[in-house]
Design an enzyme around this catalytic site. Structure first.
Site, PDB file in Angstrom:
ATOM      1  N   THR A  71       0.789  -1.233   0.000  1.00  0.00           N
ATOM      2  CA  THR A  71       0.000   0.000   0.000  1.00  0.00           C
ATOM      3  C   THR A  71       0.824   1.287   0.000  1.00  0.00           C
ATOM      4  O   THR A  71       0.379   2.286  -0.587  1.00  0.00           O
ATOM      5  CB  THR A  71      -0.980   0.009   1.188  1.00  0.00           C
ATOM      6  OG1 THR A  71      -0.269  -0.257   2.409  1.00  0.00           O
ATOM      7  CG2 THR A  71      -2.061  -1.045   0.993  1.00  0.00           C
ATOM      8  N   SER A 104     -12.867   9.119 -28.858  1.00  0.00           N
ATOM      9  CA  SER A 104     -14.137   8.497 -29.217  1.00  0.00           C
ATOM     10  C   SER A 104     -14.448   8.632 -30.698  1.00  0.00           C
ATOM     11  O   SER A 104     -14.470   9.739 -31.243  1.00  0.00           O
ATOM     12  CB  SER A 104     -15.289   9.119 -28.416  1.00  0.00           C
ATOM     13  OG  SER A 104     -16.526   8.600 -28.852  1.00  0.00           O
ATOM     14  N   ALA A 191       2.169   3.855  -8.553  1.00  0.00           N
ATOM     15  CA  ALA A 191       3.376   3.054  -8.790  1.00  0.00           C
ATOM     16  C   ALA A 191       3.114   1.562  -8.628  1.00  0.00           C
ATOM     17  O   ALA A 191       3.671   0.734  -9.365  1.00  0.00           O
ATOM     18  CB  ALA A 191       4.491   3.498  -7.848  1.00  0.00           C
ATOM     19  N   ARG A 192       2.286   1.200  -7.672  1.00  0.00           N
ATOM     20  CA  ARG A 192       1.992  -0.225  -7.472  1.00  0.00           C
ATOM     21  C   ARG A 192       1.276  -0.810  -8.688  1.00  0.00           C
ATOM     22  O   ARG A 192       1.608  -1.908  -9.152  1.00  0.00           O
ATOM     23  CB  ARG A 192       1.137  -0.410  -6.216  1.00  0.00           C
ATOM     24  CG  ARG A 192       0.962  -1.862  -5.807  1.00  0.00           C
ATOM     25  CD  ARG A 192       0.029  -1.994  -4.616  1.00  0.00           C
ATOM     26  NE  ARG A 192       0.068  -3.326  -4.039  1.00  0.00           N
ATOM     27  CZ  ARG A 192      -0.739  -3.720  -3.054  1.00  0.00           C
ATOM     28  NH1 ARG A 192      -1.634  -2.874  -2.553  1.00  0.00           N
ATOM     29  NH2 ARG A 192      -0.657  -4.949  -2.579  1.00  0.00           N
ATOM     30  N   ARG A 201       3.573  -7.195 -18.742  1.00  0.00           N
ATOM     31  CA  ARG A 201       3.622  -6.715 -20.116  1.00  0.00           C
ATOM     32  C   ARG A 201       5.034  -6.447 -20.634  1.00  0.00           C
ATOM     33  O   ARG A 201       5.214  -5.813 -21.668  1.00  0.00           O
ATOM     34  CB  ARG A 201       2.776  -5.442 -20.245  1.00  0.00           C
ATOM     35  CG  ARG A 201       1.312  -5.655 -19.897  1.00  0.00           C
ATOM     36  CD  ARG A 201       0.641  -6.702 -20.779  1.00  0.00           C
ATOM     37  NE  ARG A 201      -0.778  -6.836 -20.453  1.00  0.00           N
ATOM     38  CZ  ARG A 201      -1.634  -7.589 -21.118  1.00  0.00           C
ATOM     39  NH1 ARG A 201      -1.212  -8.305 -22.151  1.00  0.00           N
ATOM     40  NH2 ARG A 201      -2.901  -7.661 -20.743  1.00  0.00           N
TER      41      ARG A 201
END
EC number: 2.1.1.148
Length: 247
Positions: A71, A104, A191-192, A201
């Protein structure tokens, strides 16, 4: 061989093989991790850590990363502008810890910009799903990919314009456009969340849990990683040392 090394324009239609990633704004530093972590023992006095050199607390960040106390890494924010093919965004948006706003096709005319793989893009899949590799294709295969992609995109965009000119609504006309059309979005994360994204990825030696991402989303992830590493170098170093596992 008809190659697309970066970008070229043919009859008003642009073909490119790269991705755009820009850091639009941020509130992210190693100090954010430290004061957030130390509130558990120091209460309001943990805010004093904002004025201190994070280097003095490098060990704390490493401990939090190693023992997966995640956290404190959430008290940061980064907003990226990304321009990439639609099929990249469809994979990207599986990461629900990001916030997204995308261009869009209902409200604006979509621009004729399409992705074509660069010559170094591996084309052939070998092996079973879940355990496969991509290997180099032949010159003939690459030529086929480029020529067929360009031909399809030109035809699709011509059909799109034909419907628009006939008064058909944009949200209907866009249905003929392929997923290699470039779109743009803002993506905001902490950041987490970014570490989790990068762990899945990117493919890196030394990762505790090897990943096998599609190359095109990895191209986006690599640029995001480089930008983040400059903002939070101590956290980034701890992420690498922990086997690129998100805390």
């Amino acid at each position: 061989m008809s190659a697309v090394t970066n970008a070229e324009e043919i009859d008003g239609i642009r073909f490119r093989s790269d991705m755009t990633v820009e850091l639009v704004k941020h509130a992210a530093s190693d100090a954010d991790v430290i004061w957030a972590a130390r509130v558990s023992t120091k209460g309001e006095s943990s805010l004093e850590e904002l004025e201190r050199d994070p280097e003095r607390s490098k060990g704390l960040i490493r401990f939090l990363m190693r023992d997966r106390h995640g956290t404190p890494f959430e008290h940061s924010s980064m907003t990226f502008y990304v321009r990439a093919p639609i099929f990249v965004f469809r994979e990207f948006m599986r990461h629900r810890t990001f916030s997204y706003n995308e261009e869009s096709g209902r409200y604006r005319k979509l621009q004729p910009e399409f992705y074509v793989p660069a010559p170094d893009r591996k084309l052939v899949q070998v092996g079973k799903p879940g355990k496969y590799e991509f290997v180099e294709g032949t010159e003939e295969q690459y030529r086929l990919v480029v020529e067929a992609t360009k031909r399809s995109c030109r035809q699709a965009y011509a059909a799109y314009l034909e419907m628009l000119e006939a008064g058909v609504a944009r949200e209907v006309a866009r249905g003929v456009l392929p997923v290699n059309l470039y779109s743009s979005m803002y993506a905001t994360c902490n950041a987490r969340a970014l570490m989790h994204f990068l762990s899945l990825r990117t493919r890196r030696e030394g990762s505790a849990f090897p990943s096998f991402p599609q190359r095109e989303i990895e191209m986006v992830a690599e640029q995001m990683e480089a930008l983040w590493a400059r903002l939070m170098p101590i956290t980034y170093e701890a992420f690498q040392a922990a086997g690129r596992v998100a805390p």
